[in-house]
Motif scaffolding. Structure first.
Motif, PDB file in Angstrom:
ATOM      1  N   GLY A 324      41.919  66.476  43.086  1.00 51.69           N
ATOM      2  CA  GLY A 324      42.532  67.037  41.899  1.00 51.69           C
ATOM      3  C   GLY A 324      43.975  66.600  41.729  1.00 51.69           C
ATOM      4  O   GLY A 324      44.501  65.745  42.443  1.00 51.69           O
ATOM      5  N   ALA A 325      44.623  67.235  40.757  1.00 51.58           N
ATOM      6  CA  ALA A 325      46.027  66.938  40.417  1.00 51.58           C
ATOM      7  C   ALA A 325      46.196  65.437  40.164  1.00 51.58           C
ATOM      8  O   ALA A 325      45.376  64.817  39.491  1.00 51.58           O
ATOM      9  CB  ALA A 325      46.963  67.442  41.507  1.00 51.58           C
ATOM     10  N   LEU A 326      47.261  64.835  40.751  1.00 48.77           N
ATOM     11  CA  LEU A 326      47.550  63.425  40.521  1.00 48.77           C
ATOM     12  C   LEU A 326      47.119  62.544  41.672  1.00 48.77           C
ATOM     13  O   LEU A 326      47.510  61.373  41.751  1.00 48.77           O
ATOM     14  CB  LEU A 326      49.047  63.233  40.267  1.00 48.77           C
ATOM     15  N   ASN A 327      46.335  63.101  42.589  1.00 44.43           N
ATOM     16  CA  ASN A 327      45.878  62.311  43.717  1.00 44.43           C
ATOM     17  C   ASN A 327      45.014  61.144  43.225  1.00 44.43           C
ATOM     18  O   ASN A 327      44.107  61.323  42.419  1.00 44.43           O
ATOM     19  CB  ASN A 327      45.048  63.187  44.677  1.00 44.43           C
ATOM     20  N   GLY A 328      45.315  59.950  43.723  1.00 37.89           N
ATOM     21  CA  GLY A 328      44.590  58.758  43.324  1.00 37.89           C
ATOM     22  C   GLY A 328      45.339  57.877  42.350  1.00 37.89           C
ATOM     23  O   GLY A 328      44.958  56.728  42.114  1.00 37.89           O
ATOM     24  N   LEU A 329      46.450  58.435  41.774  1.00 39.36           N
ATOM     25  CA  LEU A 329      47.206  57.629  40.839  1.00 39.36           C
ATOM     26  C   LEU A 329      47.958  56.493  41.526  1.00 39.36           C
ATOM     27  O   LEU A 329      48.208  55.464  40.926  1.00 39.36           O
ATOM     28  CB  LEU A 329      48.211  58.494  40.070  1.00 39.36           C
ATOM     29  N   ALA A 330      48.296  56.665  42.765  1.00 45.68           N
ATOM     30  CA  ALA A 330      49.014  55.626  43.500  1.00 45.68           C
ATOM     31  C   ALA A 330      48.138  55.139  44.643  1.00 45.68           C
ATOM     32  O   ALA A 330      47.440  55.933  45.297  1.00 45.68           O
ATOM     33  CB  ALA A 330      50.333  56.175  44.041  1.00 45.68           C
ATOM     34  N   PRO A 331      48.143  53.822  44.931  1.00 44.74           N
ATOM     35  CA  PRO A 331      47.356  53.307  46.060  1.00 44.74           C
ATOM     36  C   PRO A 331      47.863  53.878  47.386  1.00 44.74           C
ATOM     37  O   PRO A 331      49.064  53.932  47.640  1.00 44.74           O
ATOM     38  CB  PRO A 331      47.589  51.790  45.984  1.00 44.74           C
ATOM     39  N   THR A 332      46.941  54.315  48.205  1.00 46.25           N
ATOM     40  CA  THR A 332      47.309  54.916  49.501  1.00 46.25           C
ATOM     41  C   THR A 332      46.657  54.216  50.689  1.00 46.25           C
ATOM     42  O   THR A 332      47.074  54.441  51.821  1.00 46.25           O
ATOM     43  CB  THR A 332      46.890  56.401  49.516  1.00 46.25           C
ATOM     44  N   THR A 333      45.672  53.400  50.452  1.00 51.89           N
ATOM     45  CA  THR A 333      44.972  52.724  51.543  1.00 51.89           C
ATOM     46  C   THR A 333      45.137  51.225  51.374  1.00 51.89           C
ATOM     47  O   THR A 333      44.817  50.675  50.326  1.00 51.89           O
ATOM     48  CB  THR A 333      43.481  53.086  51.547  1.00 51.89           C
ATOM     49  N   GLN A 334      45.672  50.540  52.415  1.00 54.43           N
ATOM     50  CA  GLN A 334      45.985  49.117  52.335  1.00 54.43           C
ATOM     51  C   GLN A 334      44.945  48.301  53.092  1.00 54.43           C
ATOM     52  O   GLN A 334      44.376  48.758  54.079  1.00 54.43           O
ATOM     53  CB  GLN A 334      47.370  48.820  52.910  1.00 54.43           C
ATOM     54  N   ASN A 335      44.783  47.061  52.607  1.00 53.98           N
ATOM     55  CA  ASN A 335      43.943  46.077  53.296  1.00 53.98           C
ATOM     56  C   ASN A 335      44.576  44.694  53.112  1.00 53.98           C
ATOM     57  O   ASN A 335      45.254  44.417  52.122  1.00 53.98           O
ATOM     58  CB  ASN A 335      42.518  46.042  52.727  1.00 53.98           C
ATOM     59  N   TYR A 336      44.371  43.848  54.061  1.00 54.66           N
ATOM     60  CA  TYR A 336      44.799  42.459  53.933  1.00 54.66           C
ATOM     61  C   TYR A 336      43.777  41.593  54.634  1.00 54.66           C
ATOM     62  O   TYR A 336      42.994  42.075  55.490  1.00 54.66           O
ATOM     63  CB  TYR A 336      46.207  42.236  54.502  1.00 54.66           C
ATOM     64  N   GLY A 337      43.787  40.321  54.297  1.00 54.93           N
ATOM     65  CA  GLY A 337      42.829  39.412  54.917  1.00 54.93           C
ATOM     66  C   GLY A 337      43.251  37.968  54.733  1.00 54.93           C
ATOM     67  O   GLY A 337      44.005  37.626  53.822  1.00 54.93           O
ATOM     68  N   LEU A 338      42.774  37.115  55.611  1.00 52.79           N
ATOM     69  CA  LEU A 338      43.047  35.685  55.572  1.00 52.79           C
ATOM     70  C   LEU A 338      41.781  34.973  56.004  1.00 52.79           C
ATOM     71  O   LEU A 338      41.190  35.342  57.036  1.00 52.79           O
ATOM     72  CB  LEU A 338      44.215  35.316  56.494  1.00 52.79           C
ATOM     73  N   GLY A 339      41.362  33.970  55.218  1.00 47.63           N
ATOM     74  CA  GLY A 339      40.113  33.321  55.569  1.00 47.63           C
ATOM     75  C   GLY A 339      39.983  31.938  54.951  1.00 47.63           C
ATOM     76  O   GLY A 339      40.810  31.501  54.157  1.00 47.63           O
ATOM     77  N   LEU A 340      38.947  31.263  55.329  1.00 41.54           N
ATOM     78  CA  LEU A 340      38.626  29.923  54.842  1.00 41.54           C
ATOM     79  C   LEU A 340      37.243  29.966  54.222  1.00 41.54           C
ATOM     80  O   LEU A 340      36.278  30.417  54.853  1.00 41.54           O
ATOM     81  CB  LEU A 340      38.657  28.904  55.990  1.00 41.54           C
ATOM     82  N   THR A 341      37.147  29.477  53.000  1.00 43.71           N
ATOM     83  CA  THR A 341      35.873  29.442  52.284  1.00 43.71           C
ATOM     84  C   THR A 341      35.478  27.990  52.056  1.00 43.71           C
ATOM     85  O   THR A 341      36.300  27.182  51.609  1.00 43.71           O
ATOM     86  CB  THR A 341      35.970  30.173  50.929  1.00 43.71           C
ATOM     87  N   VAL A 342      34.234  27.672  52.368  1.00 41.51           N
ATOM     88  CA  VAL A 342      33.711  26.322  52.172  1.00 41.51           C
ATOM     89  C   VAL A 342      32.515  26.416  51.233  1.00 41.51           C
ATOM     90  O   VAL A 342      31.582  27.191  51.483  1.00 41.51           O
ATOM     91  CB  VAL A 342      33.290  25.669  53.501  1.00 41.51           C
ATOM     92  N   THR A 343      32.560  25.619  50.155  1.00 43.04           N
ATOM     93  CA  THR A 343      31.430  25.562  49.223  1.00 43.04           C
ATOM     94  C   THR A 343      30.996  24.105  49.079  1.00 43.04           C
ATOM     95  O   THR A 343      31.804  23.180  49.215  1.00 43.04           O
ATOM     96  CB  THR A 343      31.814  26.122  47.844  1.00 43.04           C
ATOM     97  N   PHE A 344      29.734  23.933  48.788  1.00 45.68           N
ATOM     98  CA  PHE A 344      29.205  22.583  48.624  1.00 45.68           C
ATOM     99  C   PHE A 344      28.143  22.598  47.536  1.00 45.68           C
ATOM    100  O   PHE A 344      27.135  23.317  47.644  1.00 45.68           O
ATOM    101  CB  PHE A 344      28.592  22.084  49.938  1.00 45.68           C
ATOM    102  N   PRO A 345      28.352  21.828  46.437  1.00 48.74           N
ATOM    103  CA  PRO A 345      27.401  21.831  45.321  1.00 48.74           C
ATOM    104  C   PRO A 345      26.181  20.955  45.636  1.00 48.74           C
ATOM    105  O   PRO A 345      26.099  19.796  45.187  1.00 48.74           O
ATOM    106  CB  PRO A 345      28.231  21.271  44.163  1.00 48.74           C
ATOM    107  N   VAL A 346      25.241  21.489  46.369  1.00 46.59           N
ATOM    108  CA  VAL A 346      24.123  20.693  46.871  1.00 46.59           C
ATOM    109  C   VAL A 346      23.321  20.066  45.729  1.00 46.59           C
ATOM    110  O   VAL A 346      23.045  18.859  45.727  1.00 46.59           O
ATOM    111  CB  VAL A 346      23.213  21.560  47.763  1.00 46.59           C
ATOM    112  N   MET A 347      22.963  20.850  44.731  1.00 50.89           N
ATOM    113  CA  MET A 347      22.075  20.363  43.679  1.00 50.89           C
ATOM    114  C   MET A 347      22.800  19.628  42.555  1.00 50.89           C
ATOM    115  O   MET A 347      22.156  19.146  41.622  1.00 50.89           O
ATOM    116  CB  MET A 347      21.302  21.540  43.080  1.00 50.89           C
ATOM    117  N   ASP A 348      24.133  19.506  42.643  1.00 52.53           N
ATOM    118  CA  ASP A 348      24.867  18.779  41.612  1.00 52.53           C
ATOM    119  C   ASP A 348      24.709  17.270  41.742  1.00 52.53           C
ATOM    120  O   ASP A 348      25.123  16.527  40.846  1.00 52.53           O
ATOM    121  CB  ASP A 348      26.355  19.129  41.673  1.00 52.53           C
TER     122      ASP A 348
END
Length: 470
Positions: A324-348
């Motif tokens: 209730g009230a104004l809870n949720g109006l401001a972000p309170t839970t943080q997350n961060y991440g770092l990664g490598l994504t590899v894609t390959f257009p096989v059928m192209d």
């Protein structure tokens, strides 16, 4: 009380009249036409290159191509996406699956089904960067550079076309003026002869038919003069179109073109590859080749490094209750991440292979078109050389034609005045002289025009313009 009239000083009325006269004369001066501008061939070509609209069009196209290079270079920069959102909505969720779409939102909540709402908020930044791409970005930059080179070649070809068209229109204008001058001289000669014949007819020394014949010849010469003056105005309008002037304020200074022949010199062989038309085609082929190289590098793995920092806030507890009230109006839970994504257009691969075949066919077509352009330029060069040779031979003969025609007219006139020849001999000699004078004037211009055609086939008329304007 008596009304008193305030008298103006005597000089006030004079000053007003003087001001009005100045205003009238100023308006008349503003309406007076400016003196005509006389341009040499070099000045006309320069004005056309500065004012003709098609050059500005291709100039802006080249600027757009230069911006395309800078756009392609931005692919080396990392991509940064930020987002922030606040909403108040229901928190109902259920187990199940939806195919990927952008209409129905996925809800993180509890298994419930009511109309209670809570505040939700979120903010985050995603940084995406491609550390290596097997040369794809460099190939795209090379393609954009080739596009700029083609735009520059198109600009050069447009400037070349405008220069050639302006020079040709200039020569046409000079030729029309020379023809008009010869026609005007013919009219003057017939007018002089008419006065002489009229006096003889009045003295009953010649029949009235002679005067009628001269009047007919004078009328025909006047028609020829009117047609020549019409051609002058048409040629003037054409030159004005290129140089950006008002036709009524334009004149030309022919320089050498009217009374001198260019020096006779041997022409070196043609290098067709130096012509702006051939250079534009070469640039077009280079652009397609660069597109093919870029296409060949699209069928490769895509490595993307991603970094994420985000935070979320909600007014919903894990047991389904609401804060209730104004809870949720401001972000309170943080997350961060770092990664490598590899894609390959096989059928192209299948589509890319056909695209490569299309680009390869376009390259072969462009190369064949280059051969057509080279052959056409060589044929134009050979034709121009033949025209130049013939024009020089004609120009060497026309002075003899003029001299002989003038002598024939003098003799025919003397014989007519002595009563030894009919008027028809004088008329034929007069027409012969006018034709010879026109032939002589145009013969010199035809030599210059043939030289212009030779320079046009070479792709550079600037030496011709400089020589003709001296």
């Amino acid at each position: 009380a008596p009304v008193r009239i305030k008298r103006q000083p005597k000089f006030a009325g004079a000053a007003g009249c003087l001001s009005a006269m100045c205003a009238v004369f100023g308006a008349l001066a503003a309406q007076a036409p400016a003196s005509p501008v006389s341009l040499t061939l070099s000045q006309a070509v320069e004005a056309a290159l500065k004012n003709y609209p098609s050059i500005r069009v291709t100039q802006e196209q080249m600027n757009a191509a230069a911006a395309g290079i800078r756009l392609a270079q931005t692919a080396y920069l990392p991509r940064v996406d930020g987002v922030a959102q606040v909403n108040r909505a229901t928190r109902n969720t259920f187990y199940g699956l939806l195919l990927p779409q952008g209409v129905i939102p996925g809800v993180d909540g509890v298994a419930a089904n009511n109309l209670g709402t809570v505040w939700d908020s979120g903010a985050g930044v995603l940084v995406t960067w491609q550390p290596f791409d097997f040369g794809l970005r460099a190939a795209n930059v090379a393609t954009a550079t080739a596009a700029q080179s083609q735009a520059q070649a198109t600009l050069n070809r447009t400037r070349y076309d405008v220069s050639v068209a302006t020079a040709d229109a200039f020569l046409t204008f000079v030729a029309a003026r020379q023809t008009a001058e010869a026609a005007r001289a013919s009219v003057n000669s017939w007018q002089v002869l008419l006065k002489t014949i009229h006096a003889r007819v009045e003295a009953q020394l010649r029949p009235g038919a002679d005067e009628s014949r001269v009047q007919a010849e004078l009328a025909a010469a006047g028609t020829q003069l009117a047609q020549a003056e019409q051609a002058v105005e048409v040629a003037r309008a054409t030159v004005a179109q290129f140089v950006g002037f008002n036709p009524s304020q334009l004149n030309v200074s022919p320089g050498k073109l009217a009374d001198q022949l260019p020096p006779d010199r041997s022409e070196p062989p043609l290098d067709a590859t130096a012509n702006p038309v051939a250079l534009e085609q070469t640039a077009a082929i280079a652009q397609v080749q660069s597109q093919l190289k870029a296409l060949e590098r699209t069928y490769s793995p895509q490595f993307v490094v991603q970094g994420l920092a985000a935070a979320r806030g909600t007014g919903l507890l894990s047991d389904g209750s609401r804060l209730g009230a104004l809870n949720g109006l401001a972000p309170t839970t943080q997350n961060y991440g770092l990664g490598l994504t590899v894609t390959f257009p096989v059928m192209d691969r299948f589509a890319i292979r056909e695209q490569e075949a299309m680009e390869a066919a376009n390259i072969r077509a462009g190369q064949a078109q280059s051969m057509v352009i080279a052959s056409s330029l060589q044929a134009r060069f050979n034709t121009a050389l033949a025209m130049l040779t013939g024009a020089r031979r004609v120009a060497a003969n026309t002075p003899i034609e003029v001299t002989s025609a003038r002598t024939a007219l003098q003799q025919a006139t003397a014989r007519y005045q002595s009563g030894l020849a009919p008027l028809d001999d004088v008329a034929q000699a007069q027409r012969l002289l006018v034709g010879a004078q026109i032939d002589d004037a145009l013969a010199r211009l035809n030599v210059w025009r043939a030289l212009l055609q030779v320079a046009t086939a070479r792709g550079d008329i600037q030496p011709f313009v400089v020589e003709a304007s001296q």
